[in-house]
Design a protein around this motif. Structure first.
Motif, PDB file in Angstrom:
ATOM      1  N   MET A  46       0.746  -1.169   0.042  1.00 49.33           N
ATOM      2  CA  MET A  46      -0.069   0.125   0.011  1.00 49.33           C
ATOM      3  C   MET A  46       0.962   1.297   0.128  1.00 49.33           C
ATOM      4  N   GLU A  47       2.146   1.151  -0.058  1.00 46.76           N
ATOM      5  CA  GLU A  47       3.139   2.313  -0.034  1.00 46.76           C
ATOM      6  C   GLU A  47       2.777   3.142  -1.280  1.00 46.76           C
ATOM      7  N   ASN A  48       2.891   4.410  -1.266  1.00 48.53           N
ATOM      8  CA  ASN A  48       2.742   5.539  -2.459  1.00 48.53           C
ATOM      9  C   ASN A  48       4.069   5.364  -3.219  1.00 48.53           C
ATOM     10  N   PHE A  49       4.583   4.608  -3.950  1.00 47.53           N
ATOM     11  CA  PHE A  49       5.938   4.422  -4.236  1.00 47.53           C
ATOM     12  C   PHE A  49       6.222   5.521  -5.250  1.00 47.53           C
ATOM     13  N   VAL A  50       7.551   5.808  -5.475  1.00 48.82           N
ATOM     14  CA  VAL A  50       8.082   6.911  -6.444  1.00 48.82           C
ATOM     15  C   VAL A  50       8.999   6.411  -7.340  1.00 48.82           C
ATOM     16  N   LYS A  51       8.530   6.635  -8.485  1.00 46.21           N
ATOM     17  CA  LYS A  51       9.562   6.103  -9.560  1.00 46.21           C
ATOM     18  C   LYS A  51      11.078   6.116  -9.333  1.00 46.21           C
ATOM     19  N   GLY A  52      11.901   5.061  -9.586  1.00 48.12           N
ATOM     20  CA  GLY A  52      13.228   5.340  -9.316  1.00 48.12           C
ATOM     21  C   GLY A  52      13.859   5.251  -7.897  1.00 48.12           C
ATOM     22  N   VAL A 110      13.447  -7.984   1.493  1.00 48.42           N
ATOM     23  CA  VAL A 110      13.868  -8.122   0.001  1.00 48.42           C
ATOM     24  C   VAL A 110      13.882  -6.518  -0.303  1.00 48.42           C
ATOM     25  N   SER A 111      14.703  -6.007  -1.162  1.00 52.11           N
ATOM     26  CA  SER A 111      14.639  -4.871  -1.772  1.00 52.11           C
ATOM     27  C   SER A 111      14.109  -4.639  -3.316  1.00 52.11           C
ATOM     28  N   ILE A 112      13.271  -3.714  -3.428  1.00 51.77           N
ATOM     29  CA  ILE A 112      12.609  -3.614  -4.838  1.00 51.77           C
ATOM     30  C   ILE A 112      13.080  -2.024  -5.192  1.00 51.77           C
ATOM     31  N   LYS A 113      13.129  -1.650  -6.570  1.00 50.34           N
ATOM     32  CA  LYS A 113      13.235  -0.545  -7.046  1.00 50.34           C
ATOM     33  C   LYS A 113      12.007  -0.421  -8.009  1.00 50.34           C
ATOM     34  N   TYR A 114      11.087   0.621  -7.785  1.00 50.48           N
ATOM     35  CA  TYR A 114      10.097   0.947  -8.153  1.00 50.48           C
ATOM     36  C   TYR A 114      10.206   1.664  -9.601  1.00 50.48           C
TER      37      TYR A 114
END
Length: 502
Positions: free
Chosen positions: A167-173, A239-243
């Motif tokens: 539900m996080e408001n992810f920011v590109k990059g 784990v780590s992800i990149k949006y």
């Protein structure tokens, strides 16, 4: 040089150009650490195996009997540092006595030491490795051999695909840490999928608000690992992800209308897992444009996607069974009500009349295509340019000193079965419509007369009759995306695409 069928609008396959008259066999060889001298360069070393030393007496011996000089082999080390060792060739084959076979394998190329667990991330290889027996020598298909070789060389990476509920408001990059357990140390639903994630895997972000659906894509930058202790958390594994960015939002109802996603458990209102695995097909379908946008049948690396979509949209007709009469013990008669059964209408697949070879910057693609398709030396070969029209293909009258009929490049060579056109992208795709009409059984009139009769092209009783196995082999420098945009959707079922790969 190898050539792979990159993508096809309905069917995809993988091939290797055969230099020798007889195509080689492909094998997976389970070898021990001591079979090679690891203190020296492995390249060029020869190891000798005989059929009396194997894990499965029956199937191992069968594989040995199939081997011959020139066959290709993948070496997989099963002791010490387990993983891919290299690729090589059968250089000597001996049968000193009946029932015994000795084979000399030469390791010609070292590969990156990927384990079976990594190779099984590929849906194609997972099936092949599952069927593989624990024996010395195991048969491989040409497709599987080529993919293992590409992975071992680092030319191909085996990614997996996931859908993650966040539900996080992810920011590109931006890179984000995703904890795989709650603050109290309880594993989140779908925990096993977190363990399977590796760097480079793709993730679709699913949210429940403002509507249940997919909103963006991300990439795994780091697999599951233990972070330093974090105050307030019992466990810090993450784990780590990149949006990578937002995508046009699709609700679960939009997705459920897709034939490839229909009735999937993760599209229900009560789906409560934090992460689930997707197939590559499902991932790609989720990212396709919606029905409200202009949709062109996409190029796919999945062999059966187009056929399944066509099948899912196919109308069905009810078949009524005959009535049966039954008599009860008391003598009363009654008739069974007719049952409705659904029976699919079968439709034949469209023939692949246009074979496109993506040559890129290759200097002599014609020679490679000719060898690959085993074409005769005198196969008709043309180079198209911007002056080519429908008249160039089918024929036209040209005014010179007098008006003469010039036969078309296409109609002149229908009896040759194969016609090669280089730079085929210079030709307007609409000019191929009469040909495709003839392929599906229609008789199409051409805009000129031939022998004082209206000219036609068709399968039978036409001025120009086309055979079922006729094909145009086109060579183009276009990319897959260029081809998808260049050729209208109605042409896609008739096209098969290949890509040269060094």
């Amino acid at each position: 040089m190898a050539m792979h069928v990159k993508c096809n609008f309905s069917i995809m396959a993988l091939y290797t150009i055969k230099e020798a008259p007889m195509s080689p066999h492909y094998f997976w060889l389970n070898c021990g650490y001591n079979r090679f001298n690891h203190l020296e360069d492995l390249t060029g070393q020869i190891s000798v195996f005989d059929s009396s030393v194997h894990f499965n007496p029956s199937e191992g011996y069968t594989a040995f009997k199939r081997a011959r000089l020139g066959d290709k082999v993948i070496f997989y080390q099963v002791q010490n540092k387990v993983g891919l060792l290299g690729a090589g060739t059968v250089v000597k084959y001996e049968e000193p006595r009946r029932g015994k076979i000795i084979i000399h394998f030469k390791l010609e190329e070292k590969l990156q030491p990927f384990k079976k667990e990594y190779l099984e991330r590929s849906e194609q290889l997972k099936t092949a490795l599952y069927r593989m027996k624990e024996q010395l020598l195991n048969p491989l298909s040409e497709d599987d051999y080529a993919q293992i070789l590409a992975v071992g060389r680092g030319e191909e990476k085996i990614n997996r695909y996931f859908m993650m509920k966040e539900m996080e408001n992810f920011v590109k990059g931006t890179e984000y840490t995703i904890f795989v357990r709650t603050v109290n140390g309880i594993e989140r639903n779908g925990f096993k999928h977190y363990k399977e994630m590796q760097q480079g895997d793709r993730v679709i972000i699913y949210r429940t608000a403002p509507e249940r659906g997919i909103y963006g894509v991300a990439e795994v930058t780091s697999g599951m690992r233990k972070l330093p202790v974090i105050q307030g958390r019992t466990d810090s594994t993450a784990v780590s992800i990149k949006y990578l960015g937002d995508i046009p939002m699709k609700t679960i109802y939009d997705l459920d209308r897709e034939p490839m996603l229909r009735a999937q458990y993760f599209l229900t209102e009560n789906w409560n897992e934090s992460v689930t695995e997707l197939t590559k097909v499902q991932y790609e379908v989720m990212l396709e444009p919606g029905e409200d946008k202009e949709r062109v049948e996409p190029l796919k690396t999945t062999p059966y996607l187009h056929e399944l979509i066509k099948q899912a949209n196919r109308p069905v007709k009810p078949v009524v069974t005959s009535k049966k009469t039954f008599v009860t013990p008391s003598g009363r008669k009654y008739e069974e009500q007719p049952k409705q059964q659904q029976k699919e209408q079968t439709q034949p697949a469209q023939p692949k009349v246009i074979h496109l070879f993506m040559a890129g910057q290759m200097t002599q693609p014609y020679e490679v295509v000719k060898n690959y398709l085993n074409l005769e030396h005198d196969t008709p070969y043309y180079i198209a340019d911007k002056t080519w029209t429908a008249g160039t293909l089918y024929g036209q009258y040209v005014e010179d000193e007098q008006i003469k009929f010039h036969p078309g490049v296409l109609t002149k060579h229908l009896d040759d079965n194969t016609l090669i056109i280089d730079d085929i992208d210079q030709l307007d795709p609409a000019a191929l419509k009469p040909l495709l009409g003839a392929v599906i059984g229609k008789t199409v009139h051409l805009p000129f007369q031939h022998n004082n009769q209206p000219a036609t092209i068709g399968c039978t009783h036409a001025t120009f009759n086309i055979k079922p196995d006729f094909r145009i082999v086109g060579i183009t420098t276009q990319t897959a995306e260029d081809i998808k945009a260049h050729y209208p959707a109605y042409l896609h079922p008739f096209i098969k695409i290949y890509q040269f790969k060094k």
